[in-house]
Design a protein around this motif. Structure first.
Motif, PDB file in Angstrom:
ATOM      1  N   LEU A  76      -1.665  -9.495   7.450  1.00 41.91           N
ATOM      2  CA  LEU A  76      -2.400 -10.675   7.903  1.00 41.91           C
ATOM      3  C   LEU A  76      -3.898 -10.418   7.909  1.00 41.91           C
ATOM      4  N   GLU A  77      -4.290  -9.235   8.391  1.00 45.63           N
ATOM      5  CA  GLU A  77      -5.716  -8.895   8.472  1.00 45.63           C
ATOM      6  C   GLU A  77      -6.280  -8.514   7.113  1.00 45.63           C
ATOM      7  N   ASP A  78      -5.568  -7.646   6.376  1.00 48.40           N
ATOM      8  CA  ASP A  78      -6.082  -7.163   5.093  1.00 48.40           C
ATOM      9  C   ASP A  78      -6.297  -8.300   4.091  1.00 48.40           C
ATOM     10  N   LEU A  79      -5.367  -9.246   4.083  1.00 50.23           N
ATOM     11  CA  LEU A  79      -5.394 -10.301   3.065  1.00 50.23           C
ATOM     12  C   LEU A  79      -6.165 -11.542   3.509  1.00 50.23           C
ATOM     13  N   GLY A  80      -6.560 -11.594   4.767  1.00 52.27           N
ATOM     14  CA  GLY A  80      -7.253 -12.773   5.261  1.00 52.27           C
ATOM     15  C   GLY A  80      -6.397 -14.015   5.176  1.00 52.27           C
ATOM     16  N   LEU A  81      -5.123 -13.899   5.585  1.00 55.89           N
ATOM     17  CA  LEU A  81      -4.176 -14.998   5.456  1.00 55.89           C
ATOM     18  C   LEU A  81      -4.470 -16.104   6.463  1.00 55.89           C
ATOM     19  N   THR A 135       0.852  -1.189   0.000  1.00 63.27           N
ATOM     20  CA  THR A 135       0.000   0.000   0.000  1.00 63.27           C
ATOM     21  C   THR A 135       0.884   1.234   0.000  1.00 63.27           C
ATOM     22  N   TYR A 136       0.313   2.345  -0.445  1.00 68.13           N
ATOM     23  CA  TYR A 136       1.078   3.589  -0.459  1.00 68.13           C
ATOM     24  C   TYR A 136       1.301   4.145   0.946  1.00 68.13           C
ATOM     25  N   SER A 137       0.613   3.561   1.933  1.00 67.38           N
ATOM     26  CA  SER A 137       0.848   3.990   3.316  1.00 67.38           C
ATOM     27  C   SER A 137       1.996   3.220   3.964  1.00 67.38           C
ATOM     28  N   GLY A 138       2.561   2.238   3.242  1.00 63.30           N
ATOM     29  CA  GLY A 138       3.766   1.575   3.728  1.00 63.30           C
ATOM     30  C   GLY A 138       3.611   0.121   4.111  1.00 63.30           C
ATOM     31  N   ALA A 139       2.407  -0.403   4.218  1.00 61.93           N
ATOM     32  CA  ALA A 139       2.222  -1.818   4.526  1.00 61.93           C
ATOM     33  C   ALA A 139       2.589  -2.656   3.307  1.00 61.93           C
ATOM     34  N   GLU A 140       3.319  -3.743   3.521  1.00 57.53           N
ATOM     35  CA  GLU A 140       3.722  -4.564   2.384  1.00 57.53           C
ATOM     36  C   GLU A 140       4.017  -5.985   2.828  1.00 57.53           C
ATOM     37  N   LEU A 141       3.993  -6.883   1.846  1.00 63.86           N
ATOM     38  CA  LEU A 141       4.313  -8.284   2.058  1.00 63.86           C
ATOM     39  C   LEU A 141       4.958  -8.795   0.777  1.00 63.86           C
ATOM     40  N   ASP A 142       6.100  -9.484   0.920  1.00 68.00           N
ATOM     41  CA  ASP A 142       6.892  -9.855  -0.253  1.00 68.00           C
ATOM     42  C   ASP A 142       6.194 -10.848  -1.171  1.00 68.00           C
ATOM     43  N   LEU A 143       5.437 -11.781  -0.595  1.00 69.63           N
ATOM     44  CA  LEU A 143       4.839 -12.821  -1.430  1.00 69.63           C
ATOM     45  C   LEU A 143       3.513 -13.268  -0.837  1.00 69.63           C
ATOM     46  N   VAL A 144       2.496 -13.326  -1.687  1.00 68.43           N
ATOM     47  CA  VAL A 144       1.184 -13.862  -1.331  1.00 68.43           C
ATOM     48  C   VAL A 144       0.919 -15.047  -2.251  1.00 68.43           C
ATOM     49  N   LEU A 145       0.632 -16.212  -1.649  1.00 73.21           N
ATOM     50  CA  LEU A 145       0.338 -17.410  -2.432  1.00 73.21           C
ATOM     51  C   LEU A 145      -1.095 -17.838  -2.190  1.00 73.21           C
ATOM     52  N   LEU A 178      -3.528 -20.745  -2.714  1.00 72.60           N
ATOM     53  CA  LEU A 178      -3.547 -22.176  -2.971  1.00 72.60           C
ATOM     54  C   LEU A 178      -4.996 -22.657  -2.876  1.00 72.60           C
ATOM     55  N   GLY A 179      -5.695 -22.569  -3.968  1.00 70.21           N
ATOM     56  CA  GLY A 179      -7.105 -22.939  -3.952  1.00 70.21           C
ATOM     57  C   GLY A 179      -7.893 -21.957  -3.101  1.00 70.21           C
ATOM     58  N   THR A 180      -8.470 -22.443  -2.030  1.00 63.36           N
ATOM     59  CA  THR A 180      -9.261 -21.585  -1.150  1.00 63.36           C
ATOM     60  C   THR A 180      -8.452 -21.066   0.034  1.00 63.36           C
ATOM     61  N   THR A 181      -7.163 -21.362   0.061  1.00 64.87           N
ATOM     62  CA  THR A 181      -6.312 -20.969   1.178  1.00 64.87           C
ATOM     63  C   THR A 181      -5.276 -19.961   0.708  1.00 64.87           C
ATOM     64  N   ARG A 182      -4.990 -18.980   1.550  1.00 66.93           N
ATOM     65  CA  ARG A 182      -4.029 -17.934   1.186  1.00 66.93           C
ATOM     66  C   ARG A 182      -2.959 -17.819   2.269  1.00 66.93           C
ATOM     67  N   TYR A 183      -1.699 -17.835   1.837  1.00 72.57           N
ATOM     68  CA  TYR A 183      -0.572 -17.714   2.751  1.00 72.57           C
ATOM     69  C   TYR A 183       0.286 -16.509   2.356  1.00 72.57           C
ATOM     70  N   GLY A 184       0.937 -15.941   3.341  1.00 72.16           N
ATOM     71  CA  GLY A 184       1.830 -14.820   3.095  1.00 72.16           C
ATOM     72  C   GLY A 184       3.246 -15.146   3.539  1.00 72.16           C
ATOM     73  N   ALA A 238       3.645 -14.193  16.554  1.00 68.40           N
ATOM     74  CA  ALA A 238       2.303 -13.799  17.009  1.00 68.40           C
ATOM     75  C   ALA A 238       1.357 -14.895  16.555  1.00 68.40           C
ATOM     76  N   GLU A 239       0.107 -14.774  16.908  1.00 68.07           N
ATOM     77  CA  GLU A 239      -0.862 -15.757  16.436  1.00 68.07           C
ATOM     78  C   GLU A 239      -0.932 -15.722  14.912  1.00 68.07           C
TER      79      GLU A 239
END
Length: 382
Positions: free
Chosen positions: A345-350, A308-318, A320-326, A366-367
């Motif tokens: 974690l929250e924005d992407l529903g990982l 995001t332009y506010s600075g939040a970032e994640l290098d890789l989002v995968l 896998l079907g109905t499951t999403r990992y970061g 963290a959890e």
């Protein structure tokens, strides 16, 4: 140099592809081991191999319908992008009611660069992407060697780091002076060389054609064309941005990576591990190396990055079907939790976020957020 590294996962993907279509097209950069794999497969059934870089084999296919029409079983055609006129003929052959042939095609350029593959063989071929050696193939204890030298077999198997670097330099020169012209692409080798080196310095950054065009003194259109060539020959990866309407201003341009860390280091003038660890681009190099390792483990995943332009970032989002990992790549011996991770974690529903680092211990941050060594990233099932 005679060492053979087993590649069972790749062999299984090829076998599974033949269960779906009569033609399998194995795609990857030159010298990544496609021919070796094809010869291993061919030896099992004594299948004929036509190497289109061999003048005799090329001549043998000058009349392809006559040469191939009575063949049964597996037939291997190497460097198939040199003869795009073969594709409509292969379509005719496999469409015959009495067809008993299967074709393994090896190519060093994507269908976007070789006109006719997608159109002529639509529904008749499965594409299997291939890279050099992966960490799973060479063993987790060799992660530093693989990071430095990259996965091209001759580079990884070289007797020394110096010999490996010389091979990679030769690969770069040959690619520019011979391989590109053989694809029918007429561009100045010096211009593409400067662009390739510039990409090495921009490795892991968001793509901005205007910035590179100004730096090189060429047009945006030319820069984009150069990028398409390197991407189409499997040397550069464009990682797309993740995008959904979150009510946030998201970065919408792709990131650009050199797919092989060894080629990256050769272009940056990095000769050994000491030079790598002291280089300003070591963090970006680790990010790209870890990213390619992860993508090799999850070949069917939809991959992107989040920013995001506010600075939040994640290098890789995968996905896998109905499951999403970061995944966040950190060149740090003891990575800690950051606000950016919790936001992603929250924005992407990982389902889970992994912080991949060059250490030895797995521990929670963290959890649903865990720090994990690259060689210990779990096999995530769909």
């Amino acid at each position: 140099m005679t060492t053979l590294i087993p590649r069972p996962a790749l062999m299984e993907r090829i076998e599974n592809a033949f269960a779906i279509t009569p033609i399998v097209t194995l795609l990857g950069a030159r010298q990544c081991g496609k021919t070796t794999i094809a010869r291993i497969i061919a030896q099992k059934t004594q299948a004929p191999i036509f190497d289109l870089e061999d003048p005799a084999d090329d001549a043998a296919l000058s009349h392809p319908m006559l040469a191939l029409s009575d063949k049964r079983g597996l037939i291997v055609i190497d460097e198939v992008q040199r003869r795009p006129e073969l594709f409509p003929i292969l379509r005719v052959l496999v469409d015959r009611p009495d067809n008993a042939a299967r074709f393994l095609l090896l190519g060093s350029a994507s269908p976007h660069l070789v006109r006719g593959v997608s159109e002529s063989l639509a529904g008749r071929t499965s594409f299997v992407d291939m890279q050099g050696f992966s960490l799973d193939e060479v063993g987790s204890e060799a992660w530093q060697k693989l990071w430095l030298r990259g996965g091209f077999p001759r580079s990884w198997l070289a007797d020394s780091d110096a010999a490996s670097l010389e091979w990679r330099k030769g690969f770069i020169r040959t690619f520019l002076e011979r391989d590109i012209p053989q694809l029918g692409i007429s561009i100045p080798a010096a211009g593409l060389s400067r662009f390739w080196t510039m990409i090495a310095h921009y490795h892991g950054q968001v793509w901005n054609s205007s910035v590179l065009a100004r730096s090189l003194g060429i047009s945006d259109k030319t820069v984009t064309r150069y990028l398409e060539i390197l991407e189409g020959t499997f040397l550069v990866r464009r990682l797309p941005p993740w995008y959904e309407n979150l009510g946030k201003r998201l970065v919408k341009s792709p990131k650009v990576y050199l797919r092989d860390s060894g080629i990256l280091h050769a272009l940056l003038g990095i000769a050994d591990m000491d030079g790598l660890l002291s280089h300003p681009s070591v963090g970006a190099s680790w990010e790209g190396y870890a990213l390619e390792t992860l993508l090799s483990r999850f070949p069917g995943a939809q991959a992107s990055f989040y920013a995001t332009y506010s600075g939040a970032e994640l290098d890789l989002v995968l996905d896998l079907g109905t499951t999403r990992y970061g995944f966040e790549m950190k060149l740090n011996q003891a990575p800690t939790l950051s606000r950016s991770m919790t936001i992603a974690l929250e924005d992407l529903g990982l389902s889970h976020l992994y912080v991949v680092y060059p250490g030895t211990k797995t521990y929670p941050l963290a959890e649903s957020i865990t720090a994990v060594p690259l060689q210990s990233v779990p096999e995530i099932a769909e």
